[in-house]
Design a protein around this motif. Structure first.
Motif, short mmCIF file in Angstrom:
data_model
loop_
_atom_site.label_atom_id
_atom_site.label_comp_id
_atom_site.label_asym_id
_atom_site.label_seq_id
_atom_site.Cartn_x
_atom_site.Cartn_y
_atom_site.Cartn_z
N SER A 120 0.83 -1.20 0.00
CA SER A 120 0.00 0.00 0.00
C SER A 120 0.86 1.26 0.00
CB SER A 120 -0.95 0.01 1.19
OG SER A 120 -0.22 0.21 2.36
N LEU A 121 2.13 1.12 0.39
CA LEU A 121 3.03 2.28 0.30
C LEU A 121 3.46 2.52 -1.13
CD1 LEU A 121 5.45 2.06 3.33
CD2 LEU A 121 3.36 3.31 3.07
N TYR A 124 3.08 5.76 -3.24
CA TYR A 124 3.83 7.01 -3.07
C TYR A 124 4.81 7.28 -4.19
CZ TYR A 124 1.72 7.99 1.27
OH TYR A 124 0.81 8.29 2.19
N ILE A 127 2.73 8.81 -6.92
CA ILE A 127 2.25 10.17 -6.64
C ILE A 127 3.41 11.16 -6.66
CG2 ILE A 127 1.11 11.66 -4.99
CD1 ILE A 127 -0.43 9.51 -3.96
N TRP A 131 3.64 14.25 -9.22
CA TRP A 131 3.54 15.62 -8.74
C TRP A 131 4.82 16.40 -9.03
CZ3 TRP A 131 6.10 18.43 -4.88
CH2 TRP A 131 5.53 19.68 -4.62
N PHE A 139 0.65 14.49 -13.68
CA PHE A 139 -0.18 14.78 -12.51
C PHE A 139 -1.51 14.05 -12.60
CE2 PHE A 139 -2.89 17.72 -9.98
CZ PHE A 139 -2.31 17.42 -8.78
N VAL A 150 -5.76 3.02 -3.90
CA VAL A 150 -6.40 3.07 -2.59
C VAL A 150 -7.69 2.27 -2.60
CG1 VAL A 150 -7.52 4.57 -0.94
CG2 VAL A 150 -5.34 5.21 -1.86
N GLU A 153 -6.91 -1.55 -2.76
CA GLU A 153 -6.29 -2.02 -1.55
C GLU A 153 -7.32 -2.47 -0.53
OE1 GLU A 153 -2.79 0.72 -1.25
OE2 GLU A 153 -4.03 0.97 0.54
N GLY B 64 -0.72 4.42 4.39
CA GLY B 64 -1.23 3.85 3.15
C GLY B 64 -2.54 4.45 2.69
N VAL B 68 -2.41 9.39 1.95
CA VAL B 68 -2.62 9.49 0.50
C VAL B 68 -3.74 10.48 0.21
CG1 VAL B 68 -3.34 8.24 -1.54
CG2 VAL B 68 -1.80 7.17 0.03
N PHE B 72 -3.54 14.02 -1.70
CA PHE B 72 -4.50 14.25 -2.77
C PHE B 72 -5.09 15.66 -2.67
CE2 PHE B 72 -7.98 12.63 -5.36
CZ PHE B 72 -7.34 11.65 -6.05
N MET B 75 -2.43 18.52 -2.92
CA MET B 75 -1.97 18.75 -4.29
C MET B 75 -3.00 19.55 -5.06
SD MET B 75 -0.29 15.19 -5.36
CE MET B 75 1.34 14.75 -4.87
N MET B 76 -4.27 19.25 -4.83
CA MET B 76 -5.34 20.00 -5.49
C MET B 76 -5.31 21.45 -5.05
SD MET B 76 -6.90 18.03 -7.44
CE MET B 76 -7.70 16.51 -7.77
N GLN B 181 -25.17 6.93 -17.28
CA GLN B 181 -24.99 5.71 -18.05
C GLN B 181 -25.42 4.54 -17.19
OE1 GLN B 181 -21.00 5.57 -19.37
NE2 GLN B 181 -21.42 6.84 -21.12
N TYR B 183 -25.38 0.84 -16.58
CA TYR B 183 -24.55 -0.29 -16.98
C TYR B 183 -25.40 -1.44 -17.55
CZ TYR B 183 -20.37 -3.11 -16.41
OH TYR B 183 -19.27 -3.86 -16.63
N GLN B 186 -26.95 -0.74 -20.95
CA GLN B 186 -25.99 -0.79 -22.06
C GLN B 186 -25.73 -2.22 -22.48
OE1 GLN B 186 -22.58 1.34 -20.67
NE2 GLN B 186 -23.39 3.32 -21.30
#
Lengths: 332, 210
Positions: A120-121, A124, A127, A131, A139, A150, A153, B64, B68, B72, B75-76, B181, B183, B186
């Motif tokens: 799960s690491l 990184y 990412i 980035w 990106f 994620v 996992e 993990g 993350v 996320f 970064m946004m 949509q 599924y 379709q």
């Protein structure tokens, strides 16, 4: 002096594990391309060495001599760290893989959790690379892969819980020994299928290779990478695939156990059986790559969250109730 | 024992330094990376005191998954930050009083912990800890968590579930006018309903309904 000899012994053991892993990663790339080619009625790499076996070595040599280009607007430290992280994480996980009852580098209590944590690491590296490149396509690829890894996992975690219910231990050797009478692939077959598909998604293999979907994202998170750094991403990816195959072999196919528990088969060393099982699983991975078209992203998410997760959760309840009802829960 | 001490001090120095760097570094993404480094070194410390299950769960859950998601979001934010600078420079900060209250609380908590160490040393006696028992950390945790503390455990699970449902309800909005949509639709389309052969008269055209 005594310390030094212990350290040397350990380093020797680690090298004895890592060098074969790296060589087999190179060979596995060749195998992947060959299987892919045969499905499509092509020859595949067959020029360098016998049957093209040395193709990966030639490729590696090419990568080593290429120039490493670091984009001027990138975040340099993280840009350089990303492939190193990917590679390191792919390799340290092999420390707990048991090749036989005694041949294991670190026989730790929480082996399967360690494997799960390390895998799960792995997100990184992707990412960080995406980035730090400071570019649109990497990106986007990084964000896609973060969400994808994620999500899948979670279902892998639930599948591991299924197996642990039947074993009663987190040690990988105990998991293998618990399959002495029957491999877990038989009672937990649906879980094996879901594990296989989730492993495809977790390692960004086709049909779930959206982070690097070449038609839309050039090459995803590795667009800006070149030379040896690209090669490290690539090695790490394949080492991760091998690791997932090993995890599948240990959890469901009896690890280093011989398929038939009779005299001539039990003489064969456990490492042989484990490698054979890993290879069979890997050939399945390669076949899937050749046969199945790429998934659409929303359907990938739907599959992970709306189908795999509820199904594996229900299966946990079923397994637990079955074991409890028939008094089969492993107690120690 | 010396090796143990060396590893302990290495990990704890990394943990403290990276914790400081989380708040000190200007770049928010760097902060998150330092936070991840902090989590990893703390899980190494957990493993060193024999709590290997906690260490691994820390790695899986915090590094993990949670980190993350942090990364996320941050970064946004960074992408938005390049457009408008609201995130970077606000001279009159309203966060300082709140921050002061929280840090005083944490300070007093640390005082309580250290005071306990001073006045009741037997709590922190190494012989009382899990490391010396024959049962593995995972087993002993399970035996305590699912017997003595089962209600607390269930209630915390319920709280998490409620929080999750709350977050979903808060962010969920039904958008009208969006073509979804389906599924099943379709896949289950038949040729008979999908394809239609029409006789087209010249200069008239065909009306297609959608």
């Amino acid at each position: 002096m005594e310390y030094l000899s212990i350290v040397f012994q350990e380093v020797y053991k680690i090298l004895f594990l890592l060098v074969p892993v790296l060589v087999s990663v190179a060979m596995i790339v060749w195998l992947d391309r060959r299987v892919w080619a045969f499905v499509q009625k092509r020859q595949g790499p067959n020029v360098v060495g016998p049957f093209g076996l040395l193709q990966s070595l030639a490729d590696a040599l090419k990568y080593i001599f290429k120039e490493i280009i670091i984009p001027s607007s990138s975040n340099k430290v993280i840009f350089i760290l990303a492939p190193i992280v990917t590679m390191t994480l792919a390799l340290i996980a092999w420390a707990v893989i048991p090749f036989s009852a005694t041949q294991v580098l670190a026989d730790i209590n929480v082996g399967i959790l360690y494997l799960f944590a390390v895998s799960s690491l792995g997100v990184y590296g992707i990412i960080m690379g995406g980035w730090a490149s400071n570019s649109k396509y990497p990106f986007l690829g990084a964000i896609r892969s973060a969400a994808q890894m994620v999500s899948y996992e979670v279902s892998i975690g639930v599948i591991i819980i299924n197996v642990l219910l039947c074993v009663g231990s987190l040690n990988l050797n105990d998991i293998v020994i618990a399959q002495q009478n029957m491999w877990f692939v038989i009672p937990l077959f649906p879980m094996f299928v879901i594990f296989f598909i989730s492993a495809l998604a977790e390692t960004n293999r086709p049909p779930f290779d959206l982070p690097e979907a070449e038609a839309e994202l050039v090459a995803g998170y590795q667009t800006e990478y070149s030379g040896m750094m690209y090669a490290m991403f690539w090695l790490g990816e394949y080492a991760n695939i091998l690791l997932m195959c090993a995890m599948g072999a240990i959890l469901f196919l009896g690890g280093w156990m011989s398929p038939i528990d009779v005299y001539p088969f039990t003489l064969v060393p456990g490492a042989f059986w484990l490698i054979l099982k890993i290879l069979i699983l890997f050939i399945l991975f390669a076949l899937v790559k050749a046969i199945v078209p790429r998934y659409r992203y929303d359907q990938l998410m739907r599959l992970g969250w709306k189908i795999f997760l509820p199904f594996s959760l229900i299966w946990v309840v079923l397994t637990a109730s079955y074991l409890f009802y028939f008094n089969l829960l492993p107690v120690n | 024992m010396i090796a143990h001490a060396i590893f302990f001090y290495t990990f704890s120095i990394i943990a403290v330094v990276s914790a400081i760097m989380v708040t000190a570094s200007k770049n928010t993404v760097h902060s998150v990376f330092f936070l991840i480094l902090d989590f990893i070194s703390i899980s190494c410390l957990f493993i060193m005191i024999g709590a290997e299950f906690l260490g691994m769960i820390m790695l899986i859950v915090y590094v993990g998954a949670v980190a993350v998601l942090f990364l996320f979001v941050v970064m946004m934010l960074n992408v938005a930050q390049q457009k408008n600078q609201w995130f970077a420079g606000q001279s009159t900060s309203k966060h300082i009083p709140v921050g002061l209250i929280i840090s005083t609380l944490i300070f007093f908590e640390i005082i309580i912990v250290i005071g306990g160490w001073k006045y009741k040393p037997e709590i922190f006696d190494i012989n009382n800890s899990l490391a010396n028992t024959s049962v593995s950390n995972t087993h002993s945790l399970g035996q305590i968590l699912y017997t003595d503390y089962i209600h607390v455990f269930q209630i915390s699970g319920m709280i998490l579930l409620v929080a999750m449902i709350g977050a979903i309800v808060l962010t969920f909005r039904q958008r009208s006018g969006v073509k979804r949509q389906s599924y099943i639709k379709q896949i289950s389309r038949e040729r008979a309903e999908g394809v239609e052969v029409l006789e087209v008269q010249s200069n008239k055209g065909v009306k297609i309904d959608d």
